[in-house]
Design an enzyme around this catalytic site. Sequence first.
Site, PDB file in Angstrom:
ATOM      1  N   HIS A   1      33.247 -37.486 -68.541  1.00 20.52           N
ATOM      2  CA  HIS A   1      32.409 -36.639 -69.384  1.00 20.52           C
ATOM      3  C   HIS A   1      32.955 -35.221 -69.356  1.00 20.52           C
ATOM      4  O   HIS A   1      33.076 -34.607 -68.300  1.00 20.52           O
ATOM      5  CB  HIS A   1      30.960 -36.644 -68.899  1.00 20.52           C
ATOM      6  CG  HIS A   1      30.252 -37.935 -69.152  1.00 20.52           C
ATOM      7  ND1 HIS A   1      29.399 -38.506 -68.247  1.00 20.52           N
ATOM      8  CD2 HIS A   1      30.284 -38.769 -70.220  1.00 20.52           C
ATOM      9  CE1 HIS A   1      28.930 -39.649 -68.748  1.00 20.52           C
ATOM     10  NE2 HIS A   1      29.451 -39.821 -69.948  1.00 20.52           N
TER      11      HIS A   1
ATOM     12  N   GLU B   1      27.505 -38.506 -58.450  1.00 23.63           N
ATOM     13  CA  GLU B   1      27.090 -37.348 -59.243  1.00 23.63           C
ATOM     14  C   GLU B   1      27.119 -36.159 -58.285  1.00 23.63           C
ATOM     15  O   GLU B   1      26.330 -36.089 -57.339  1.00 23.63           O
ATOM     16  CB  GLU B   1      25.671 -37.531 -59.800  1.00 23.63           C
ATOM     17  CG  GLU B   1      25.516 -38.666 -60.800  1.00 23.63           C
ATOM     18  CD  GLU B   1      25.880 -38.265 -62.231  1.00 23.63           C
ATOM     19  OE1 GLU B   1      26.216 -37.086 -62.459  1.00 23.63           O
ATOM     20  OE2 GLU B   1      25.860 -39.138 -63.121  1.00 23.63           O
TER      21      GLU B   1
ATOM     22  N   ARG C   1      30.295 -33.615 -74.222  1.00 22.94           N
ATOM     23  CA  ARG C   1      30.257 -34.692 -73.237  1.00 22.94           C
ATOM     24  C   ARG C   1      31.184 -35.851 -73.569  1.00 22.94           C
ATOM     25  O   ARG C   1      31.851 -36.423 -72.699  1.00 22.94           O
ATOM     26  CB  ARG C   1      28.810 -35.184 -73.158  1.00 22.94           C
ATOM     27  CG  ARG C   1      28.559 -36.468 -72.432  1.00 22.94           C
ATOM     28  CD  ARG C   1      27.090 -36.838 -72.556  1.00 22.94           C
ATOM     29  NE  ARG C   1      26.786 -38.193 -72.181  1.00 22.94           N
ATOM     30  CZ  ARG C   1      26.521 -38.584 -70.931  1.00 22.94           C
ATOM     31  NH1 ARG C   1      26.537 -37.713 -69.944  1.00 22.94           N
ATOM     32  NH2 ARG C   1      26.244 -39.843 -70.664  1.00 22.94           N
TER      33      ARG C   1
ATOM     34  N   GLU D   1      31.651 -31.961 -67.307  1.00 24.04           N
ATOM     35  CA  GLU D   1      31.440 -32.022 -65.857  1.00 24.04           C
ATOM     36  C   GLU D   1      32.678 -31.516 -65.117  1.00 24.04           C
ATOM     37  O   GLU D   1      33.370 -32.279 -64.426  1.00 24.04           O
ATOM     38  CB  GLU D   1      31.043 -33.458 -65.485  1.00 24.04           C
ATOM     39  CG  GLU D   1      29.722 -33.827 -66.186  1.00 24.04           C
ATOM     40  CD  GLU D   1      29.372 -35.313 -66.193  1.00 24.04           C
ATOM     41  OE1 GLU D   1      30.034 -36.084 -65.473  1.00 24.04           O
ATOM     42  OE2 GLU D   1      28.435 -35.696 -66.919  1.00 24.04           O
TER      43      GLU D   1
ATOM     44  N   HIS E   1      31.199 -37.879 -61.388  1.00 19.24           N
ATOM     45  CA  HIS E   1      30.470 -37.164 -62.448  1.00 19.24           C
ATOM     46  C   HIS E   1      29.752 -35.957 -61.870  1.00 19.24           C
ATOM     47  O   HIS E   1      29.803 -35.691 -60.679  1.00 19.24           O
ATOM     48  CB  HIS E   1      29.391 -38.082 -63.030  1.00 19.24           C
ATOM     49  CG  HIS E   1      29.889 -39.253 -63.791  1.00 19.24           C
ATOM     50  ND1 HIS E   1      29.601 -39.456 -65.119  1.00 19.24           N
ATOM     51  CD2 HIS E   1      30.653 -40.307 -63.413  1.00 19.24           C
ATOM     52  CE1 HIS E   1      30.149 -40.590 -65.522  1.00 19.24           C
ATOM     53  NE2 HIS E   1      30.794 -41.124 -64.510  1.00 19.24           N
TER      54      HIS E   1
END
Lengths: 175, 384
Positions: free
Chosen positions: B158, B360, B216, B161, B286
Site C-alpha cells: 500500500h 501493521e 493506497r 504506508e 503494512h
Amino acid sequence: DIDDVGHKYHLELVLEDVLDKDSTVNCTAEVLYHLGNKNIAPDVQFTIEGELKNTDEADNIFYNRIKSLEKELVAENIPDSHGNVSPEMEPIHLLAWVASGYVIWQNSTENTKFQLAQIKHVKQVKRSDEYLEFDYMILLHEMVSQEIIPWQMTVLWHPQHGVQVTQDSRQPKHA
Amino acid sequence: DQVLHIVPETFQQVQHLQHLCSTLPLDLWKPLLPEDIWAGEDLHIRVPAPLVEEVKDSLDQHMISYKVLIPDVQELVDQSMPKERSSQRQVPEGYVYTQYHPMEEIYQWMTQIQKSNSELVTQHYLGKTIENRTMYCLRISQPSDKTKKIIWMDCGIHAREWISPAFCQWFVKEILQNHKSDPKISRFLQNLDLYVLPVLNIDGYIYSWEKDRLWRKNRSPHMNGTCYGTDLNRNFDSSWGSIGVSYNCSSEIFCRSGPESEPETRAVAQFIKRKKSDILCYLTIHSYGQYILTPYGSTTKPPSNIEELMHVAEIAAAALMGKYGTSYEVGPTALILYSNSGSSRDWAHTIGIPFSYTFELRDKGTHGFVLPPDQIQPTCEETM
C-alpha cells in the site's frame, strides 16, 4: 443490547496526555449507539477520575501570538509528507485534532473507525470579538473502508471558553 | 533555535543561569558544565526554539543582559552541510536509514547493497508494474550445500504506508551489518534464506511521493482512464471478491475484475508459487495499527494451525514490547480488525505456507500513515 433502542457499551479507559506521555488519567464511559437511524451521533456519558492538567500558560501564549499576527494565518499540509510539524504549527495541529474529535463523534457508528490523517489547509478568519476562528480542510481516514474523506470544519477557540465546531461538512473526493 | 551570549555580572545572576540550565533542556556550549559558570566569564548557550521567548523573558526579569550570537542554528547547520541528491547519498555507507527515500534512491540502494555484499546478496527479477517499472527482490543467502527453508517478506503493498519500505531497508541493513557479529543472525542465515521485496507497489509509492501522499492502491487505469487503482491486497486468489471489498473503482478497496488481475500481484504470486514448497514463513508489512495479524480475513473459521500461529505471534509481540513498550495486538484479521478477501496473507496460507502474518506497524492513529522520520529507528528496532 437494549431492545428497540440500540447497543450500549461500558468502557474503562486510560487517557494519556499527548504532550506528556507519563501523565495519565482514568476514565469510565458509556456509549449508546442508536438502532435504526444512523444519522444520530452515539450518546456518550463519561467521568474522569481526577483533574486534567492546567494549560492556561500555553493557551495564553498561543492566543496572544495569533492575536498579534499582522496577517491572518494560512498553512497547508500539516503534518507534511514526511510527518513533520513545525513548532509554530503544533497548536494549530492540536486544535484540529480536538475539533476533528467532535466531527468524528458526530459521524461514528459501530462500524466506523476514524482518525485525523492530515490537515490539508487551514485559514484564519478575522473576527471582531475575542474568539479565534479557523477554517480547516482536513482529511479523515476511515479504517474499515480505508477511505480518505475530505472534511471542512469551522473552529472557534478561546483560552477560557474552549473549542467549538460551528460548521462542518463532508466534501466530495476528487476524481 | 538560538545561541545567546551572556556575561553574568553578579553571583545571583550566575545562580539564576544555573537554575535555568537545570530546569530547562538548554544546551551549554560554553562552558561545558553549569558548575563552571562564573561571573565575568563568557557564557554561550543554545536555546531550543520553543523556549526562546520564555528564556529571554526570564533573563529580562532578572536584569541579565544578553546578545544573540546565532539567530538561527538550523540555517547555519544547513549552510555547512549542503544537501546533495547526487550519487553520494545512495552509497549504503552513507545511506540514511532514518529518513524516507523516494523509489529512485531505493533502486540505487538495492544495486549498491548487492554490489557491496555480493557473497550473500543477489537481486532477482519478479516482473513489471502496470506502468512498466521493474520489480526486484533481494535474496540474502549464505552459501551452503543444503537446501534451506525460505522466509519471504514484502513491504509497500500500500503506497501511503511509508514506514513499511523503510522497515524492509532497515531489516536488510541490520542483517548484513551484523551477520558475522550477532550469533542469532548468523545462525539464522545458516539455516534460512531471506527474500525481501522492499517495495511491492512501486507505481503507487512513486505516486504518493509526487502527487498524493495518501494514495493506497496501484496505478492501473480503469474505465478508459477515468478512474485509477486496484487495492493489491484485495487482488490475491484467496476467496477473491467475497467480503471486505468494493467493485467500484473509486473505492480504496477495489478488488478489480478477478484474482491476480494486476501485474504486480501476478509477479509476486508466480515467484512465490514456484518456491512454495520451501517457504516456511510469509510476512507482509503494512501500517498503521500495531497488529500482528494471522489468517484469515475472509472468514472467522480458523486456519488449521491457528494455535501455533498465535503462539509464535504472541512471542513476537512480547519481544517487540520488550524494546520500547510498544503494544501490538495479535490475532486473526477477521476477528480483531475487519473482514477482507483477496489478501496476500490469506493467499500465502492457502497455498500451503504454514506461517503467514501481516504486520501493521506504528502507530495507532496519532500520526497514522504520516509517521515522522524520528520514529523510523524505534519502529524498526523494535520490529527487528
